[in-house]
Enzyme design. Structure first.
Site, PDB file in Angstrom:
ATOM      1  CE  LYS A  84      53.825   6.747  53.779  1.00  6.95           C
ATOM      2  NZ  LYS A  84      52.604   7.541  54.021  1.00  6.95           N
ATOM      3  CG  HIS A  92      52.525   2.569  51.385  1.00 10.97           C
ATOM      4  ND1 HIS A  92      51.324   3.081  50.952  1.00 10.97           N
ATOM      5  CD2 HIS A  92      52.724   1.422  50.673  1.00 10.97           C
ATOM      6  CE1 HIS A  92      50.829   2.282  50.005  1.00 10.97           C
ATOM      7  NE2 HIS A  92      51.667   1.273  49.823  1.00 10.97           N
ATOM      8  CD  GLU A 133      50.696  -0.099  46.726  1.00 12.65           C
ATOM      9  OE1 GLU A 133      51.095  -0.687  47.746  1.00 12.65           O
ATOM     10  OE2 GLU A 133      49.789   0.755  46.745  1.00 12.65           O
ATOM     11  CE1 TYR A 189      50.915   7.038  48.911  1.00 13.06           C
ATOM     12  CE2 TYR A 189      53.063   8.065  48.684  1.00 13.06           C
ATOM     13  CZ  TYR A 189      52.153   7.325  49.422  1.00 13.06           C
ATOM     14  OH  TYR A 189      52.492   6.876  50.679  1.00 13.06           O
ATOM     15  CG  ASN A 230      51.430   8.628  57.362  1.00 16.72           C
ATOM     16  OD1 ASN A 230      52.386   8.585  56.601  1.00 16.72           O
ATOM     17  ND2 ASN A 230      50.182   8.448  56.966  1.00 16.72           N
TER      18      ASN A 230
END
Ligand code: GTP
Ligand code: MG
Length: 150
Positions: free
Chosen positions: A9, A115, A126, A49, A112
């Site tokens: 990310k 992913h 994905e 998402y 965080n």
């Protein structure tokens, strides 16, 4: 062979953790199958998402994911989805054990670092979303094949 979509990310890219994350998946024995630095659009991230669009944190999540480039990758190997998520750690980094990526490098659920796909079906969705031109899994040389695919 199972594949998973792993993404560093924007905070992970900005903090220079791409190499560290690659290193851990390589060391574990997964095959790097695709890798690209990308600047996804808001619409693309909303699609990625889409299961979370009713959540209160959704607008903040999209804003966070738009804050810089991401590094998308596909890794291939036995139980890549489940083990990939173990390498990442828990969604909330404070609940992640040291030794996992989030456990070693993060403290905030909203920052965080990485992913990982949560099921093999979602992984394929994905991979199609992030690598629409397709991904080719190269056959390994004999010796390495024996090590990885036995
Ligand atoms: P991903 O691998 O990114 O999909 O994380 P995950 O599968 O562990 O969790 P989930 O799909 O439920 O949530 C997606 C992302 O939304 C998380 O990785 C967090 O970045 C963010 N997120 C999840 N829950 C919260 C929350 O309660 N607050 C905030 N601010 N962000 C959250
Ligand atoms: Mg998820």
């Amino acid at each position: 062979m199972e594949r998973t979509y792993i993404m560093v990310k924007p905070d992970g890219v900005e903090r220079g953790l791409v190499g560290e994350i690659l290193k851990r998946f390589e060391a574990k024995g997964y095959q790097l199958t695709a890798l690209e630095l990308m600047h996804p659009t808001k619409e693309h991230l909303e699609e990625h998402y889409c299961d979370l669009k009713e959540k209160k944190f959704f607008p903040g999540l999209i804003q966070y994911m738009l804050s810089g480039p991401v590094v998308g990758m596909v890794w291939t190997g036995k139980e890549a989805v489940k083990t990939g998520r173990k390498l990442l750690g828990e969604t909330n980094p404070l609940a992640s054990l040291p030794g996992s990526i989030r456990g070693d490098f993060a403290i905030d659920v909203g920052r965080n670092i990485c992913h990982g796909s949560d099921t093999p079906e979602n992984a394929e969705k994905e991979i199609a979303l992030w690598f629409p031109r397709g991904v080719k899994t190269l056959k390994r040389e004999k010796g390495i094949d024996a090590l990885i695919y036995e």
